[in-house]
Write a protein that holds these residues in place. Structure first.
Motif, short mmCIF file in Angstrom:
data_model
loop_
_atom_site.label_atom_id
_atom_site.label_comp_id
_atom_site.label_asym_id
_atom_site.label_seq_id
_atom_site.Cartn_x
_atom_site.Cartn_y
_atom_site.Cartn_z
N VAL A 220 0.85 -1.18 0.00
CA VAL A 220 0.00 0.00 0.00
C VAL A 220 0.89 1.24 0.00
CG1 VAL A 220 -1.80 1.30 1.18
CG2 VAL A 220 -1.82 -1.21 1.27
N CYS A 221 0.65 2.11 -0.97
CA CYS A 221 1.37 3.38 -1.06
C CYS A 221 0.56 4.46 -0.37
CB CYS A 221 1.61 3.74 -2.53
SG CYS A 221 2.41 5.34 -2.77
N ALA A 222 1.20 5.20 0.54
CA ALA A 222 0.49 6.24 1.30
C ALA A 222 0.64 7.63 0.71
CB ALA A 222 1.00 6.23 2.75
N LEU A 223 1.25 7.74 -0.48
CA LEU A 223 1.39 9.04 -1.12
C LEU A 223 0.05 9.51 -1.69
CD1 LEU A 223 4.75 8.50 -3.04
CD2 LEU A 223 4.39 9.94 -1.02
N LEU A 248 -3.61 4.61 -0.71
CA LEU A 248 -4.44 5.28 0.27
C LEU A 248 -3.67 6.51 0.75
CD1 LEU A 248 -6.50 3.64 3.14
CD2 LEU A 248 -5.69 6.00 3.19
N PRO A 249 -4.02 7.69 0.25
CA PRO A 249 -3.27 8.91 0.59
C PRO A 249 -3.44 9.28 2.07
CG PRO A 249 -4.55 9.22 -1.43
CD PRO A 249 -5.04 7.96 -0.78
N ALA A 250 -2.41 9.06 2.85
CA ALA A 250 -2.52 9.20 4.30
C ALA A 250 -2.86 10.62 4.73
CB ALA A 250 -1.22 8.73 4.97
N LYS A 251 -2.14 11.60 4.21
CA LYS A 251 -2.33 12.97 4.69
C LYS A 251 -3.68 13.55 4.26
CE LYS A 251 1.64 14.69 3.19
NZ LYS A 251 2.71 15.70 3.00
N TYR A 283 4.39 1.91 2.23
CA TYR A 283 5.51 2.74 1.85
C TYR A 283 4.99 4.10 1.40
CZ TYR A 283 4.49 1.94 -3.13
OH TYR A 283 3.88 1.90 -4.37
N CYS A 284 5.91 5.03 1.21
CA CYS A 284 5.54 6.37 0.74
C CYS A 284 6.76 6.92 0.02
CB CYS A 284 5.11 7.25 1.93
SG CYS A 284 6.32 7.34 3.26
N GLY A 286 9.49 8.66 1.69
CA GLY A 286 10.68 8.49 2.51
C GLY A 286 10.43 7.75 3.81
N GLY A 287 9.37 6.95 3.89
CA GLY A 287 9.10 6.19 5.11
C GLY A 287 8.48 7.03 6.22
N ILE A 288 7.87 8.15 5.87
CA ILE A 288 7.31 9.05 6.88
C ILE A 288 5.78 9.00 6.88
CG2 ILE A 288 7.28 11.40 7.79
CD1 ILE A 288 10.04 10.08 7.81
N SER A 289 5.14 9.42 5.79
CA SER A 289 3.67 9.42 5.78
C SER A 289 3.11 8.00 5.83
CB SER A 289 3.12 10.18 4.57
OG SER A 289 3.55 9.61 3.35
N ALA A 290 3.90 7.00 5.44
CA ALA A 290 3.45 5.62 5.60
C ALA A 290 3.20 5.29 7.06
CB ALA A 290 4.49 4.66 5.01
N THR A 291 3.98 5.89 7.98
CA THR A 291 3.75 5.61 9.40
C THR A 291 2.48 6.27 9.89
OG1 THR A 291 5.06 7.51 10.22
CG2 THR A 291 6.24 5.42 9.81
N LEU A 292 2.03 7.34 9.24
CA LEU A 292 0.74 7.95 9.59
C LEU A 292 -0.38 6.94 9.36
CD1 LEU A 292 -0.74 10.60 10.44
CD2 LEU A 292 -0.86 11.15 8.01
#
Length: 331
Positions: A220-223, A248-251, A283-284, A286-292
């Protein structure tokens, strides 16, 4: 290798009350709770904000700015010095809490380096930690995730971050770091097992999922949608996403207009398109928004969630690794 996020949050045990009798109510706390408990012994408050450089708008192709962001990476230390929650310390995810030799930004360092940096922030195995940021909660959840990766489970994210703290009338402090008293370094207790737990993974596991040899999890890509499709400028070497990924766009989907997490029913609806009967590898860029997104999945009770640490920054830099959705030159 099986991974589980079931231990990324747990209620404190009697053994962990060695230095404090404060219990966090869960992995998410609000400004009122933090204000009430701010000066309790054993509570450490960390600001994890990173101020990324904005993307230039003159992108000319699918690999727009892969080499345009030289070290040192920007941090949020200056903002922390200007305004911060009293008693908080600045946790530098782009500096001492990263592995510079990894070849990509914000990489998880080895446990020895990581715990040494945490001790300098006053964090030990019995600490209760509240993390906050001033930018979309993803820096808080990144720090929450990597602390859980080394077995520090009594950590909570401040809902709404600094913005909500200010809106609720929370007190603030300011001043250069040199004017602050040094944090008391934490003494590691005997038996603190700081080995990494496997909730951060490398590209070999991504390849296994992409190639079908790991049918027990989904990518799953969080971008955001445009970045996923390769239709937006990128700070990395190539546009697009890893083949076979869901998006799934996290932000865009998980926070309200004030930067607070949506109510649980809305969060459940937001992630309802993700399979519930298989593991999730996020993933996203840089490994940041994926943690959101990972944080929300853990909040909702999912216990098999991993994050690709290098994410698109590492993946796109290797021309042998496939990407799809890449826009043609000219954007």
């Amino acid at each position: 290798m099986a991974h589980t996020t079931a231990g990324l949050w747990r209620h404190p045990t009697s053994q962990s009350h060695r230095y404090t009798d404060l219990d966090l109510p869960g992995p998410l706390v609000d400004a009122a709770w933090l204000r009430e408990h701010l000066h309790r012994p054993g509570l450490v408050v960390l600001d994890a904000t990173v101020r990324q450089k904005p993307l230039p708008t003159d992108a000319a192709g699918p690999g727009d700015h892969g080499a345009a962001f030289p070290a040192p990476l920007p941090t949020g230390r200056d903002d922390w010095e200007r305004v911060r929650i009293p008693g908080s310390r600045y946790a530098d995810l782009a500096g001492v809490l990263a592995a510079p030799e990894a070849g990509f930004s914000y990489a998880m360092p080895d446990s020895e380096r990581f715990t040494a940096a945490l001790r300098e922030l006053g964090v030990g195995p019995d600490s209760r930690v509240v993390v906050y940021d001033d930018d979309s909660r993803m820096w808080s959840t990144r720090l929450w995730w990597v602390l859980g990766e080394i077995g520090l489970h009594t950590v909570a994210v401040l809902d709404g971050g600094l913005r909500e703290w200010l809106a609720q009338g929370g007190p603030v402090a300011s001043g250069p770091a040199a004017d602050l008293d040094a944090a008391d370094p934490a003494t590691p207790a005997a038996g603190w097992q700081a080995e990494q737990r496997g909730t951060l993974v490398d590209k070999s596991e991504v390849l296994d999922v992409m190639n079908g040899s790991r049918s027990d999890r989904v990518l799953v890509c969080a971008l955001g949608e445009d970045a996923f499709r390769g239709a937006a400028p990128t700070r990395y070497s190539r546009r697009g996403h890893i083949p076979g990924s869901l998006n799934l766009p996290a932000k865009d989907r998980l926070l309200d207009s004030r930067g607070r997490f949506l109510p649980r029913p809305a969060l459940e609806e937001a992630v309802s398109g993700l399979p519930a009967d298989t593991g999730t590898l996020l993933y996203c860029g840089g490994g940041i928004s994926a943690t959101l997104l990972g944080f929300v999945l853990v909040l909702l009770g999912r216990d098999d969630v991993t994050v690709y640490d290098g994410s698109i920054e590492e993946w796109s830099a290797d021309p042998s690794l496939p990407m799809t959705g890449t826009s043609p030159a000219g954007g």
